[in-house]
Design a protein around this motif. Structure first.
Motif, PDB file in Angstrom:
ATOM      1  N   ASP A  73      -9.627 -28.862  19.319  1.00 28.45           N
ATOM      2  CA  ASP A  73     -10.907 -29.563  19.483  1.00 28.45           C
ATOM      3  C   ASP A  73     -11.979 -28.642  20.043  1.00 28.45           C
ATOM      4  N   SER A  74     -11.603 -27.817  21.011  1.00 28.79           N
ATOM      5  CA  SER A  74     -12.600 -26.950  21.642  1.00 28.79           C
ATOM      6  C   SER A  74     -13.060 -25.835  20.705  1.00 28.79           C
ATOM      7  N   LEU A  75     -12.171 -25.294  19.894  1.00 31.65           N
ATOM      8  CA  LEU A  75     -12.562 -24.259  18.935  1.00 31.65           C
ATOM      9  C   LEU A  75     -13.447 -24.850  17.837  1.00 31.65           C
ATOM     10  N   THR A  76     -13.122 -26.048  17.390  1.00 31.44           N
ATOM     11  CA  THR A  76     -13.957 -26.744  16.412  1.00 31.44           C
ATOM     12  C   THR A  76     -15.336 -27.001  17.012  1.00 31.44           C
ATOM     13  N   LEU A  77     -15.358 -27.444  18.258  1.00 27.80           N
ATOM     14  CA  LEU A  77     -16.616 -27.685  18.954  1.00 27.80           C
ATOM     15  C   LEU A  77     -17.455 -26.414  19.012  1.00 27.80           C
ATOM     16  N   HIS A  78     -16.824 -25.308  19.322  1.00 32.19           N
ATOM     17  CA  HIS A  78     -17.539 -24.035  19.426  1.00 32.19           C
ATOM     18  C   HIS A  78     -18.163 -23.650  18.078  1.00 32.19           C
ATOM     19  N   CYS A  79     -17.407 -23.812  16.993  1.00 34.61           N
ATOM     20  CA  CYS A  79     -17.929 -23.513  15.652  1.00 34.61           C
ATOM     21  C   CYS A  79     -19.105 -24.428  15.317  1.00 34.61           C
ATOM     22  N   LEU A  80     -18.949 -25.712  15.586  1.00 31.66           N
ATOM     23  CA  LEU A  80     -20.014 -26.673  15.297  1.00 31.66           C
ATOM     24  C   LEU A  80     -21.247 -26.410  16.152  1.00 31.66           C
ATOM     25  N   PHE A  81     -21.039 -26.027  17.390  1.00 32.74           N
ATOM     26  CA  PHE A  81     -22.166 -25.719  18.260  1.00 32.74           C
ATOM     27  C   PHE A  81     -22.924 -24.498  17.755  1.00 32.74           C
TER      28      PHE A  81
END
Length: 158
Positions: A73-81
């Protein structure tokens, strides 16, 4: 040497896009956004391209092509951010966004909302919590800019 590095980066982008697709496919809120002509693969390729726009990000761990698991979730969040931040600047500069780019912004907001409203939120790092907050700020700022732009164009027609 540059050609080899470029090919390696393209390979990393394709792996990231595929892993993002596996991750986003599992999110019901995101799946509801895909009723139109733009496909999930187009959007994940866009996110991956934006993530690598300045080279390989230092925060992105090496991705193995044999790994078929969704991203954290956090890596996906980082990409989306990262992607949303760049698209925010593009839209503020009044450059037109493609449908896939609009979907990236919407997905970034949806993803942050999902995390904020989940029991996982408290276990996120301070950086991830800040990214969630900033994605929500990006969304509200863009809504305000779009509303102001519509009102301005309406007033010009009167």
């Amino acid at each position: 040497m540059t050609l080899t590095r470029s090919i390696g980066q393209q390979w990393s982008k394709s792996i990231l896009a595929q892993r993002l697709a596996l991750t986003l496919r599992e999110c019901e809120a995101v799946q509801q956004l895909f009723g139109g002509a733009t496909q999930l693969t187009t959007v994940t390729n866009t996110i991956a391209a934006l993530t690598f726009i300045e080279g390989t990000p230092i925060w992105l761990p090496p991705l193995e092509s044999t790994d078929e698991t969704p991203l954290s979730d956090s890596l996906t969040l980082h990409c989306l951010f990262t992607a949303s931040h760049l698209l925010f600047v593009k839209e503020i500069e009044q450059k037109p966004l493609s449908q896939a780019e609009h979907l990236v912004l919407t997905i970034g907001f949806q993803w942050s909302q999902t995390l904020v409203n989940s029991e996982l939120f408290e276990s996120l790092t301070a950086d991830s919590k800040k990214q969630c907050q900033l994605l929500q700020t990006i969304n509200s700022q863009l809504e305000k800019v779009r509303l102001d732009k519509r009102q301005s164009s309406r007033n010009m027609g009167s």
